[in-house]
Design a protein around this motif. Structure first.
Motif, PDB file in Angstrom:
ATOM      1  N   THR A  35       0.961  -1.538  -0.012  1.00  0.00           N
ATOM      2  CA  THR A  35      -0.163  -0.421   0.198  1.00  0.00           C
ATOM      3  C   THR A  35       1.019   1.713  -0.016  1.00  0.00           C
ATOM      4  O   THR A  35       1.923   1.108   0.665  1.00  0.00           O
ATOM      5  CB  THR A  35      -1.086   0.186   1.840  1.00  0.00           C
ATOM      6  OG1 THR A  35      -0.124   0.872   1.865  1.00  0.00           O
ATOM      7  CG2 THR A  35      -1.777  -1.354   1.280  1.00  0.00           C
ATOM      8  N   ALA A  99       4.405   0.197   8.299  1.00  0.00           N
ATOM      9  CA  ALA A  99       5.418   0.413   7.855  1.00  0.00           C
ATOM     10  C   ALA A  99       4.972   2.142   7.608  1.00  0.00           C
ATOM     11  O   ALA A  99       5.601   2.812   6.432  1.00  0.00           O
ATOM     12  CB  ALA A  99       5.737   0.195   6.954  1.00  0.00           C
ATOM     13  N   GLY A 102       2.350   8.176  10.255  1.00  0.00           N
ATOM     14  CA  GLY A 102       1.629   8.687  11.839  1.00  0.00           C
ATOM     15  C   GLY A 102       0.281   8.033  12.549  1.00  0.00           C
ATOM     16  O   GLY A 102       0.388   6.334  12.287  1.00  0.00           O
ATOM     17  N   ASN A 123       5.647   0.757  13.149  1.00  0.00           N
ATOM     18  CA  ASN A 123       4.283   2.907  13.142  1.00  0.00           C
ATOM     19  C   ASN A 123       4.146   2.954  14.659  1.00  0.00           C
ATOM     20  O   ASN A 123       3.526   2.217  15.251  1.00  0.00           O
ATOM     21  CB  ASN A 123       2.800   2.284  12.351  1.00  0.00           C
ATOM     22  CG  ASN A 123       2.619   3.706  12.585  1.00  0.00           C
ATOM     23  OD1 ASN A 123       1.434   3.223  12.915  1.00  0.00           O
ATOM     24  ND2 ASN A 123       2.548   4.716  11.685  1.00  0.00           N
ATOM     25  N   ASP A 201      18.823   7.427   7.367  1.00  0.00           N
ATOM     26  CA  ASP A 201      18.800   8.219   6.500  1.00  0.00           C
ATOM     27  C   ASP A 201      16.878   6.955   6.720  1.00  0.00           C
ATOM     28  O   ASP A 201      16.956   5.967   6.025  1.00  0.00           O
ATOM     29  CB  ASP A 201      19.274   7.563   5.407  1.00  0.00           C
ATOM     30  CG  ASP A 201      18.590   8.064   3.947  1.00  0.00           C
ATOM     31  OD1 ASP A 201      17.360   8.737   3.874  1.00  0.00           O
ATOM     32  OD2 ASP A 201      18.526   7.355   2.714  1.00  0.00           O
TER      33      ASP A 201
END
Ligand code: NDP
Length: 381
Positions: A35, A99, A102, A123, A201
């Motif tokens: 997704t 993953a 917010g 998350n 990163d």
């Protein structure tokens, strides 16, 4: 038996690295669902490579584009936030990798647990917003949660095989790009400077959270719910080299640390291989190249977000959900150069004082708190 994954947020930093892990372990991992929010091009490219059962593009305006691009395949294409809540429940999926970034991760995670799926959790915001509720759901549905966040993976690895006699958890923090700056210098830092993390990163939001140290605050809350410890058992220590990913001190005084080069593929792989360990070809650490591992006390005045997160953890209720929503709005505003770096904690504090406190929130209360806090914080801009 391979694990069958729904990978939410496949186009992000954790998502793309998870797909690298999948590529390296084709006999152990199968991708059923991927997704994205708006990055249709990368989602289409990933779909062609990994041939999942279904893809979801959260932005409904991009549905036609994705649908047409995959017309010659058997891949099902869905769009919208509601579709995310449905695909995690698909019968062929056994593990959901969260993953996405917010608050958007909360409802799909709830739906996945309710459908009996195991969770590999990146998350962290889900546990910050509604940690008590998620912890209860995990118990109720007897599912397993493995952490992807490197610090929590470290703690999880330290606890493996232990009788859980934890005295304290020591979360390490790199201190971010502004560790040595003065408060005065912090007034003038730019998004471009904040986006240059010294060791990792990562996606834009978590990189800014690392610069404000809100990321560590969110991780303190995440640790409480993942490991079931008391607030005062969670300590933060700044370790600029990011070699020790975190530690556990046991009741006999012994300390276990998990170490390695900073590379998120390692905790991602462990979250998916647990309780096994799979071979990896990631670069190995040479201790001679790191003769100095150093440790410092975090500066709670300079990095006020960390102090606010501890306050929210202490008071509990819907306060962590308030800091999370206000932080998301403030970080987005900072990235658009609408506010300065030091206004981020100021906005969060104003939201904490402006939204009504709820001691024992329900899921609906958390959702309402998130909506109201976003509206209020936007009105301050
Ligand atoms: P990125 O910003 O790189 O990626 C976020 C992913 O979520 C993208 O696939 C994005 O889609 C998707 N997404 C964003 N908003 C929505 C939405 N509203 N609905 C559906 N999907 C959405 O983030 P990261 O990979 O850096 O971080 C992901 C999570 O992992 C965060 O919670 C972070 O705190 C955590 N984490 C990240 C680490 C890292 O090294 N990056 C380390 C430890 C934890 P699109 O690409 O289309 O925008």
């Amino acid at each position: 038996m391979p694990k069958h994954l729904a990978l939410l947020g496949s186009t992000g930093s954790i998502g793309t690295q998870t797909l690298e892990v999948v590529k390296a372990h084709p006999d152990e991992l199968v991708v059923e669902v991927i997704t994205a929010n708006r990055n249709a091009d990368l989602l289409i490219q990933q779909a062609r490579e990994f041939l999942p059962n279904a893809v979801v593009i959260a932005d409904e305006n991009l549905y036609q584009k994705v649908k047409e691009a995959l017309l010659d395949s058997d891949i099902k294409v869905f769009a919208g936030q509601a579709a995310l809540n449905q695909v995690v429940q698909m019968g062929t999926v056994d593990t959901v990798v969260t993953a996405m970034v917010g608050y958007s991760g909360l409802l799909p995670t709830v739906k996945a647990i309710e459908a009996g799926k195991n969770i590999a959790l990146a998350n962290k915001e889900t546990l910050v917003v509604a940690g008590d509720l998620i912890a209860r759901l995990i118990q109720k549905h007897q599912v397993f949660i493995t952490p992807i966040d490197s610090e929590h993976s470290a703690i999880f690895q330290c606890l493996a095989g232990e009788p859980e006699k934890i005295e304290k958890i020591i979360l390490t923090a790199s201190g971010g790009p502004f560790r040595t700056k003065t408060l005065d210098e912090l007034k003038k830092v730019t998004p471009a400077q904040a986006l240059k993390h010294p060791n990792w990163d990562m996606g834009a939001k978590i990189t800014i959270d690392s610069a404000t140290m809100m990321n560590k605050g969110l991780e303190v809350v995440e640790a409480k719910w993942l490991f079931g410890v008391q607030n005062q058992q969670i300590e933060v220590v700044v370790h600029p080299q990011s070699i020790i990913h975190s530690m556990v001190q046991f009741t006999d005084g012994s300390i276990k640390a998990q170490m390695g080069l900073p590379d998120m593929k390692l905790p991602i792989q462990y979250a998916l291989s647990f309780p096994d360990r799979w071979h990896s070809s990631f670069p190995r650490m040479d201790f001679r190249l790191y003769p100095n591992l150093t440790f410092e006390q975090p500066d709670f005045d300079k990095f006020h977000c960390l102090a606010l997160a501890y306050e929210a953890l202490e008071k509990g209720g819907n306060l962590p959900a308030i800091i999370n929503a206000a932080n998301e709005i403030a970080v987005a505003a900072f990235l658009k150069e609408k506010i300065g770096f030091l206004q981020i904690p100021l906005l969060i504090e104003k939201a904490m004082n402006g939204i009504g406190f709820i001691k024992n929130p329900t899921l609906d209360d958390y959702i309402a708190t998130d909506t109201e806090t976003r509206k209020l914080t936007q009105s301050f801009l």
